[in-house]
Design a protein around this motif. Sequence first.
Motif, PDB file in Angstrom:
ATOM      1  N   THR A  84       4.326  23.449  15.396  1.00  0.00           N
ATOM      2  CA  THR A  84       4.507  22.453  14.339  1.00  0.00           C
ATOM      3  C   THR A  84       4.135  21.055  14.823  1.00  0.00           C
ATOM      4  N   VAL A  85       4.618  20.681  15.989  1.00  0.00           N
ATOM      5  CA  VAL A  85       4.320  19.345  16.515  1.00  0.00           C
ATOM      6  C   VAL A  85       2.825  19.187  16.785  1.00  0.00           C
ATOM      7  N   SER A  86       2.201  20.206  17.357  1.00  0.00           N
ATOM      8  CA  SER A  86       0.760  20.123  17.624  1.00  0.00           C
ATOM      9  C   SER A  86      -0.040  20.094  16.335  1.00  0.00           C
ATOM     10  N   THR A  87       0.447  20.776  15.300  1.00  0.00           N
ATOM     11  CA  THR A  87      -0.257  20.767  14.014  1.00  0.00           C
ATOM     12  C   THR A  87      -0.189  19.392  13.362  1.00  0.00           C
ATOM     13  N   VAL A  88       0.940  18.719  13.474  1.00  0.00           N
ATOM     14  CA  VAL A  88       1.052  17.354  12.949  1.00  0.00           C
ATOM     15  C   VAL A  88      -0.038  16.475  13.549  1.00  0.00           C
ATOM     16  N   ALA A  89      -0.263  16.622  14.848  1.00  0.00           N
ATOM     17  CA  ALA A  89      -1.297  15.825  15.514  1.00  0.00           C
ATOM     18  C   ALA A  89      -2.692  16.236  15.070  1.00  0.00           C
ATOM     19  N   LEU A  90      -2.921  17.541  14.931  1.00  0.00           N
ATOM     20  CA  LEU A  90      -4.260  18.031  14.601  1.00  0.00           C
ATOM     21  C   LEU A  90      -4.683  17.722  13.173  1.00  0.00           C
ATOM     22  N   VAL A  91      -3.722  17.562  12.274  1.00  0.00           N
ATOM     23  CA  VAL A  91      -4.071  17.238  10.884  1.00  0.00           C
ATOM     24  C   VAL A  91      -4.931  15.979  10.826  1.00  0.00           C
ATOM     25  N   THR A  92      -4.650  15.017  11.696  1.00  0.00           N
ATOM     26  CA  THR A  92      -5.394  13.759  11.669  1.00  0.00           C
ATOM     27  C   THR A  92      -6.886  13.973  11.914  1.00  0.00           C
ATOM     28  N   VAL A  93      -7.233  15.019  12.674  1.00  0.00           N
ATOM     29  CA  VAL A  93      -8.635  15.290  12.974  1.00  0.00           C
ATOM     30  C   VAL A  93      -9.376  15.761  11.725  1.00  0.00           C
ATOM     31  N   GLY A  94      -8.623  16.203  10.720  1.00  0.00           N
ATOM     32  CA  GLY A  94      -9.241  16.627   9.467  1.00  0.00           C
ATOM     33  C   GLY A  94     -10.032  15.536   8.772  1.00  0.00           C
ATOM     34  N   LEU A 122       4.144   6.912  11.429  1.00  0.00           N
ATOM     35  CA  LEU A 122       4.545   7.942  10.470  1.00  0.00           C
ATOM     36  C   LEU A 122       4.248   9.336  11.014  1.00  0.00           C
ATOM     37  N   CYS A 123       3.116   9.490  11.705  1.00  0.00           N
ATOM     38  CA  CYS A 123       2.803  10.775  12.353  1.00  0.00           C
ATOM     39  C   CYS A 123       3.863  11.122  13.388  1.00  0.00           C
ATOM     40  N   LEU A 124       4.232  10.138  14.184  1.00  0.00           N
ATOM     41  CA  LEU A 124       5.255  10.347  15.218  1.00  0.00           C
ATOM     42  C   LEU A 124       6.590  10.703  14.586  1.00  0.00           C
ATOM     43  N   ALA A 125       6.971   9.970  13.538  1.00  0.00           N
ATOM     44  CA  ALA A 125       8.242  10.231  12.868  1.00  0.00           C
ATOM     45  C   ALA A 125       8.260  11.620  12.229  1.00  0.00           C
ATOM     46  N   LEU A 126       7.134  12.013  11.637  1.00  0.00           N
ATOM     47  CA  LEU A 126       7.052  13.336  11.013  1.00  0.00           C
ATOM     48  C   LEU A 126       7.199  14.433  12.056  1.00  0.00           C
ATOM     49  N   ALA A 127       6.510  14.286  13.190  1.00  0.00           N
ATOM     50  CA  ALA A 127       6.608  15.284  14.250  1.00  0.00           C
ATOM     51  C   ALA A 127       8.036  15.391  14.778  1.00  0.00           C
ATOM     52  N   LEU A 128       8.681  14.248  15.004  1.00  0.00           N
ATOM     53  CA  LEU A 128      10.056  14.251  15.513  1.00  0.00           C
ATOM     54  C   LEU A 128      11.024  14.861  14.499  1.00  0.00           C
ATOM     55  N   LEU A 183      -2.692  11.317   7.102  1.00  0.00           N
ATOM     56  CA  LEU A 183      -2.531   9.981   7.680  1.00  0.00           C
ATOM     57  C   LEU A 183      -3.715   9.593   8.571  1.00  0.00           C
ATOM     58  N   GLY A 184      -4.485  10.585   8.990  1.00  0.00           N
ATOM     59  CA  GLY A 184      -5.680  10.306   9.776  1.00  0.00           C
ATOM     60  C   GLY A 184      -6.697   9.476   9.007  1.00  0.00           C
ATOM     61  N   GLN A 185      -6.678   9.607   7.684  1.00  0.00           N
ATOM     62  CA  GLN A 185      -7.594   8.797   6.868  1.00  0.00           C
ATOM     63  C   GLN A 185      -7.278   7.311   7.048  1.00  0.00           C
ATOM     64  N   LEU A 186      -5.975   6.992   7.056  1.00  0.00           N
ATOM     65  CA  LEU A 186      -5.573   5.600   7.250  1.00  0.00           C
ATOM     66  C   LEU A 186      -5.934   5.119   8.642  1.00  0.00           C
ATOM     67  N   ASN A 225       0.815  -1.216   0.000  1.00  0.00           N
ATOM     68  CA  ASN A 225       0.000   0.000   0.000  1.00  0.00           C
ATOM     69  C   ASN A 225       0.848   1.265   0.000  1.00  0.00           C
ATOM     70  N   TRP A 226       2.098   1.150  -0.459  1.00  0.00           N
ATOM     71  CA  TRP A 226       3.005   2.274  -0.357  1.00  0.00           C
ATOM     72  C   TRP A 226       2.516   3.500  -1.120  1.00  0.00           C
ATOM     73  N   ASP A 227       1.906   3.332  -2.278  1.00  0.00           N
ATOM     74  CA  ASP A 227       1.418   4.477  -3.043  1.00  0.00           C
ATOM     75  C   ASP A 227       0.420   5.303  -2.222  1.00  0.00           C
ATOM     76  N   GLU A 228      -0.512   4.618  -1.592  1.00  0.00           N
ATOM     77  CA  GLU A 228      -1.501   5.332  -0.784  1.00  0.00           C
ATOM     78  C   GLU A 228      -0.861   5.909   0.478  1.00  0.00           C
ATOM     79  N   VAL A 229      -0.004   5.124   1.129  1.00  0.00           N
ATOM     80  CA  VAL A 229       0.636   5.590   2.359  1.00  0.00           C
ATOM     81  C   VAL A 229       1.487   6.834   2.090  1.00  0.00           C
ATOM     82  N   SER A 230       2.284   6.795   1.033  1.00  0.00           N
ATOM     83  CA  SER A 230       3.143   7.932   0.712  1.00  0.00           C
ATOM     84  C   SER A 230       2.324   9.152   0.313  1.00  0.00           C
ATOM     85  N   ASP A 231       1.218   8.930  -0.387  1.00  0.00           N
ATOM     86  CA  ASP A 231       0.352  10.040  -0.776  1.00  0.00           C
ATOM     87  C   ASP A 231      -0.230  10.723   0.462  1.00  0.00           C
TER      88      ASP A 231
END
Length: 225
Positions: free
Chosen positions: A157-167, A197-203, A175-178, A22-28
């Motif tokens: 920035t870190v809080s925004t990474v988390a909040l994007v998932t609520v979108g 991936l969310c954790l890695a992006l925030a870090l 990544l919240g869709q997944l 599922n890499w195409d979808e995950v990377s997208d």
Amino acid sequence: MYGQGMDAAPNPWFSWDYVERNWDEVSDRLVIHTTLTLQAVLIALAIAFPLAVLARRIPRLAGPITGVSGVLYTIPSFALFGLLAPFTGIGRTTVLIGLVAYALLVLVRNILVGLQGVDRDVIDAARGVGYSPCECSSPSSLPNALPSIIAGLRIATVSTVALVTVGVVVGYGGLGQLMFRGLQSDYRAQIMTATLLCLALALLLDLVLALAGRWATPWLRGRAS
């Protein structure tokens, strides 16, 4: 459903096979998550900085400016996206507006604290050699404000990474869709992949900002040593 019943197929939390298939979808989704985060923080910074400068120059405006941004921050994310949807539609714009609103409070307060920490004599000296008020309030002219500004950027920035998932509530959660689909189907690998991936992006983003802040404030490195 995955993992239900005696004969259910294996449903591990970690599965490299899932990532490969599922890499195409995950990377997208990862790209969407990253661009939304960066765009929201940059827009919030572009709005927050002049507001903080205004509050610094006119102290009586500091309360109203931080108060309004504070009210926006207290609105639950699901409720805010829901309130915006009838006016801005379902998708990226609604999520972006919400993310900017949440980042404003952190950025305005930290920038204002940084600017208030600058010695008045430094500002007066800058004006004395011909700098305008705006130039006197820029990070390049007021290096003492940079540590607080960088700290605010890191938190936002870190809080925004988390909040994007609520979108996901308006169909654009990166990544919240997944995560949401994984929770619906009890697909553990999908949930864990999106979470990691969310954790890695925030870090990663926090590390980049920390290094940028360290590079931009060499006098602090010398003081620490």
